[in-house]
Design a protein around this motif. Sequence first.
Motif, PDB file in Angstrom:
ATOM      1  N   LYS A  37       7.218 -24.838  20.691  1.00  0.00           N
ATOM      2  CA  LYS A  37       6.484 -25.394  21.824  1.00  0.00           C
ATOM      3  C   LYS A  37       5.037 -24.907  21.847  1.00  0.00           C
ATOM      4  O   LYS A  37       4.120 -25.666  22.175  1.00  0.00           O
ATOM      5  CB  LYS A  37       7.182 -25.032  23.136  1.00  0.00           C
ATOM      6  CG  LYS A  37       8.536 -25.689  23.333  1.00  0.00           C
ATOM      7  CD  LYS A  37       9.163 -25.267  24.652  1.00  0.00           C
ATOM      8  CE  LYS A  37      10.539 -25.867  24.826  1.00  0.00           C
ATOM      9  NZ  LYS A  37      11.182 -25.425  26.092  1.00  0.00           N
ATOM     10  N   LYS A  38       4.816 -23.644  21.491  1.00  0.00           N
ATOM     11  CA  LYS A  38       3.461 -23.085  21.574  1.00  0.00           C
ATOM     12  C   LYS A  38       2.511 -23.738  20.571  1.00  0.00           C
ATOM     13  O   LYS A  38       1.285 -23.742  20.780  1.00  0.00           O
ATOM     14  CB  LYS A  38       3.498 -21.573  21.381  1.00  0.00           C
ATOM     15  CG  LYS A  38       3.980 -21.111  20.019  1.00  0.00           C
ATOM     16  CD  LYS A  38       4.008 -19.585  19.938  1.00  0.00           C
ATOM     17  CE  LYS A  38       4.519 -19.088  18.582  1.00  0.00           C
ATOM     18  NZ  LYS A  38       3.645 -19.494  17.471  1.00  0.00           N
ATOM     19  N   ASP A  84       5.945 -39.090  31.441  1.00  0.00           N
ATOM     20  CA  ASP A  84       7.121 -38.221  31.325  1.00  0.00           C
ATOM     21  C   ASP A  84       6.693 -36.784  31.576  1.00  0.00           C
ATOM     22  O   ASP A  84       5.767 -36.281  30.929  1.00  0.00           O
ATOM     23  CB  ASP A  84       7.727 -38.370  29.927  1.00  0.00           C
ATOM     24  CG  ASP A  84       9.118 -37.774  29.817  1.00  0.00           C
ATOM     25  OD1 ASP A  84       9.284 -36.586  30.177  1.00  0.00           O
ATOM     26  OD2 ASP A  84      10.035 -38.484  29.368  1.00  0.00           O
ATOM     27  N   GLU A  85       7.356 -36.111  32.496  1.00  0.00           N
ATOM     28  CA  GLU A  85       6.979 -34.753  32.881  1.00  0.00           C
ATOM     29  C   GLU A  85       7.154 -33.755  31.743  1.00  0.00           C
ATOM     30  O   GLU A  85       6.565 -32.670  31.758  1.00  0.00           O
ATOM     31  CB  GLU A  85       7.807 -34.292  34.080  1.00  0.00           C
ATOM     32  CG  GLU A  85       9.297 -34.235  33.843  1.00  0.00           C
ATOM     33  CD  GLU A  85      10.081 -33.838  35.082  1.00  0.00           C
ATOM     34  OE1 GLU A  85      11.275 -33.525  34.948  1.00  0.00           O
ATOM     35  OE2 GLU A  85       9.487 -33.836  36.183  1.00  0.00           O
ATOM     36  N   ARG A  86       7.937 -34.116  30.728  1.00  0.00           N
ATOM     37  CA  ARG A  86       8.139 -33.194  29.610  1.00  0.00           C
ATOM     38  C   ARG A  86       6.851 -32.965  28.818  1.00  0.00           C
ATOM     39  O   ARG A  86       6.679 -31.903  28.220  1.00  0.00           O
ATOM     40  CB  ARG A  86       9.250 -33.716  28.697  1.00  0.00           C
ATOM     41  CG  ARG A  86      10.642 -33.557  29.294  1.00  0.00           C
ATOM     42  CD  ARG A  86      11.692 -34.232  28.461  1.00  0.00           C
ATOM     43  NE  ARG A  86      11.564 -35.685  28.492  1.00  0.00           N
ATOM     44  CZ  ARG A  86      12.421 -36.514  27.888  1.00  0.00           C
ATOM     45  NH1 ARG A  86      13.440 -36.028  27.196  1.00  0.00           N
ATOM     46  NH2 ARG A  86      12.261 -37.830  27.970  1.00  0.00           N
ATOM     47  N   SER A 122       3.967 -32.415  30.093  1.00  0.00           N
ATOM     48  CA  SER A 122       3.341 -31.281  30.776  1.00  0.00           C
ATOM     49  C   SER A 122       4.103 -29.989  30.506  1.00  0.00           C
ATOM     50  O   SER A 122       3.512 -28.926  30.271  1.00  0.00           O
ATOM     51  CB  SER A 122       3.285 -31.535  32.286  1.00  0.00           C
ATOM     52  OG  SER A 122       2.434 -32.612  32.593  1.00  0.00           O
ATOM     53  N   GLN A 123       5.437 -30.068  30.543  1.00  0.00           N
ATOM     54  CA  GLN A 123       6.256 -28.884  30.309  1.00  0.00           C
ATOM     55  C   GLN A 123       6.028 -28.309  28.918  1.00  0.00           C
ATOM     56  O   GLN A 123       6.163 -27.099  28.711  1.00  0.00           O
ATOM     57  CB  GLN A 123       7.732 -29.249  30.493  1.00  0.00           C
ATOM     58  CG  GLN A 123       8.092 -29.630  31.915  1.00  0.00           C
ATOM     59  CD  GLN A 123       9.505 -30.195  32.024  1.00  0.00           C
ATOM     60  OE1 GLN A 123      10.227 -30.316  31.026  1.00  0.00           O
ATOM     61  NE2 GLN A 123       9.910 -30.554  33.234  1.00  0.00           N
ATOM     62  N   TRP A 124       5.663 -29.160  27.979  1.00  0.00           N
ATOM     63  CA  TRP A 124       5.442 -28.723  26.600  1.00  0.00           C
ATOM     64  C   TRP A 124       3.975 -28.383  26.334  1.00  0.00           C
ATOM     65  O   TRP A 124       3.578 -28.171  25.197  1.00  0.00           O
ATOM     66  CB  TRP A 124       5.913 -29.796  25.636  1.00  0.00           C
ATOM     67  CG  TRP A 124       7.394 -30.010  25.656  1.00  0.00           C
ATOM     68  CD1 TRP A 124       8.344 -29.133  26.088  1.00  0.00           C
ATOM     69  CD2 TRP A 124       8.099 -31.182  25.237  1.00  0.00           C
ATOM     70  NE1 TRP A 124       9.604 -29.676  25.967  1.00  0.00           N
ATOM     71  CE2 TRP A 124       9.491 -30.944  25.449  1.00  0.00           C
ATOM     72  CE3 TRP A 124       7.714 -32.411  24.707  1.00  0.00           C
ATOM     73  CZ2 TRP A 124      10.461 -31.880  25.139  1.00  0.00           C
ATOM     74  CZ3 TRP A 124       8.686 -33.350  24.403  1.00  0.00           C
ATOM     75  CH2 TRP A 124      10.048 -33.091  24.614  1.00  0.00           C
ATOM     76  N   GLY A 125       3.161 -28.332  27.391  1.00  0.00           N
ATOM     77  CA  GLY A 125       1.776 -27.892  27.245  1.00  0.00           C
ATOM     78  C   GLY A 125       0.850 -28.914  26.622  1.00  0.00           C
ATOM     79  O   GLY A 125      -0.165 -28.548  26.017  1.00  0.00           O
ATOM     80  N   ASP A 143      -0.808 -31.365  28.328  1.00  0.00           N
ATOM     81  CA  ASP A 143      -1.789 -31.924  29.272  1.00  0.00           C
ATOM     82  C   ASP A 143      -3.225 -31.884  28.748  1.00  0.00           C
ATOM     83  O   ASP A 143      -3.969 -32.856  28.919  1.00  0.00           O
ATOM     84  CB  ASP A 143      -1.709 -31.196  30.622  1.00  0.00           C
ATOM     85  CG  ASP A 143      -0.559 -31.712  31.475  1.00  0.00           C
ATOM     86  OD1 ASP A 143       0.008 -32.774  31.124  1.00  0.00           O
ATOM     87  OD2 ASP A 143      -0.223 -31.064  32.474  1.00  0.00           O
ATOM     88  N   ASP A 153      13.536 -26.125  20.625  1.00  0.00           N
ATOM     89  CA  ASP A 153      13.745 -25.836  22.052  1.00  0.00           C
ATOM     90  C   ASP A 153      15.037 -25.059  22.287  1.00  0.00           C
ATOM     91  O   ASP A 153      15.501 -24.977  23.426  1.00  0.00           O
ATOM     92  CB  ASP A 153      13.750 -27.137  22.864  1.00  0.00           C
ATOM     93  CG  ASP A 153      14.899 -28.056  22.479  1.00  0.00           C
ATOM     94  OD1 ASP A 153      15.374 -27.986  21.314  1.00  0.00           O
ATOM     95  OD2 ASP A 153      15.350 -28.852  23.324  1.00  0.00           O
TER      96      ASP A 153
END
Length: 239
Positions: A70-71, A94-96, A98-101, A103, A238
Amino acid sequence: MAGMIQNRDKFLNQIASRLERPRISSSVERPTWKFQPQYEVLKDATQDELLEVLTEQCKKIHTNIYVTDKKDLATTLNKVVSGYGGGPIVTWKDERFSQWGLDPLLNKEWPAQKIEVYEWDHLKGKENIAKAEKANVGITISEVTLAESGTVVLYSDENKGRTVSFLPATYIALIPKSTLVPRITQAAQKMREIHKKTGHVASCINFITGPSNSADIELNLVVGVHGPVKASYIVINDL
């Protein structure tokens, strides 16, 4: 409001009459098969082993595959998009992301250059399709991933337009490693479990295996006939 089924009995009775047989209205008992080889393929494979199978299959379906944490996902995605020549880009809402950085990338702050990024918005109707038609890259997320065939499974809804994966010139699927299953047998089981748990079925479920291709004419394989000419899978660790 739930949809209403009208004239169903009349319609089915008419079909049974034309076939000259009584209509079966009772439930059908599921048969128990003596042999079920579909459950044996890669039955005990670990997620790492399934990833190896997927990686080998991607060589056969003309699809690039990348594995990242993810990083490092933003860096990897930037590399792939840049390799495809940049934007415009169209994505699901999809909000994922943002969750995965992601944005900083998807909010028009792409590091390499100013790239137009359009997020699907069901309130904008046909404008979504127009944006997808002009996009160079479409980005979606795989809900279930078939290692054996190299297939990603996409669930459509109001925020996840179908055209994001097949109208842009190139396509990128983000694949959580946890979504890997051996083959369509397990994918069907997983989708059934989701339905039982949520009572919801996606408006459309697409099975996509690499870039579009066809061998209809003289059995000569041509890639990129009726959709993206190139495809990449980015597997996200993940687990």
